[in-house]
Scaffold this active site. Sequence first.
Site, mmCIF file in Angstrom:
data_model
loop_
_atom_site.group_PDB
_atom_site.id
_atom_site.type_symbol
_atom_site.label_atom_id
_atom_site.label_comp_id
_atom_site.label_asym_id
_atom_site.label_seq_id
_atom_site.Cartn_x
_atom_site.Cartn_y
_atom_site.Cartn_z
ATOM 1 N N GLY A 17 72.809 60.018 35.656
ATOM 2 C CA GLY A 17 73.027 59.701 37.059
ATOM 3 C C GLY A 17 71.741 59.777 37.872
ATOM 4 N N ASP A 74 62.508 68.529 41.852
ATOM 5 C CA ASP A 74 63.172 69.822 41.880
ATOM 6 C C ASP A 74 63.705 69.990 43.292
ATOM 7 O OD1 ASP A 74 63.777 72.055 40.087
ATOM 8 O OD2 ASP A 74 62.787 73.294 41.586
#
EC number: 3.6.1.66
Length: 208
Positions: A17, A74
């Site tokens: 995804g 991140d």
Amino acid sequence: MARLGGGRLVIATHNAGKLKEIGALLAPYGLECLSAGSLGLPEPAETGTTFVENALIKARAAAEASGLPALADDSGLSVAALGGRPGVYTADWAERQWFEGEPGRDWYMAMGKVEGMLQALGPDAARDAWFSCVLAIAWPDGESAVYEGRVDGTLVWPPRGKLGFGYDPVFVLNGDTRTFAEMEPDEKHGISHRADAFAKLVKDQFGA
């Protein structure tokens, strides 16, 4: 400074995804995006204590192993009243312990942990929070670049909406009344912390 041109770019993820989302954002710039997972690259240990450190760890590992430029992200939620936690441990807070059922991530449990800690601070505890996203690009020669995005908001309880993931059901962007999980994905993706970071990356790398 090194720049991305056309060609192949490794997206340092094993998540299909995430590859699809990032690939769509970069498609207009002539890049063929490959996932670290599809190349059989190992996932490095995220031993950093900041989003920047962890993004660079992942990008550099993928660039060194593949010999291609690599992009890693991140991201996470920080809560002011909790000293910026969960921060880089955003996903860890969702990991079930051995006594909490089958291994995996339970985001409702994670949201509950945050809410429980806020309630323990008392009814007047500030509910300010922000989502951060750091994008890191690394080249095989060791050069790197980092782009940081952020959106600020407040936390609500109980969770609302079914369109998001992670902590989206409890996060309301400043100036809005809906949680991220109550927004259509296209709208959220246009104003999110990841969108902010990508806009900075595109401006710097492609002059757009």
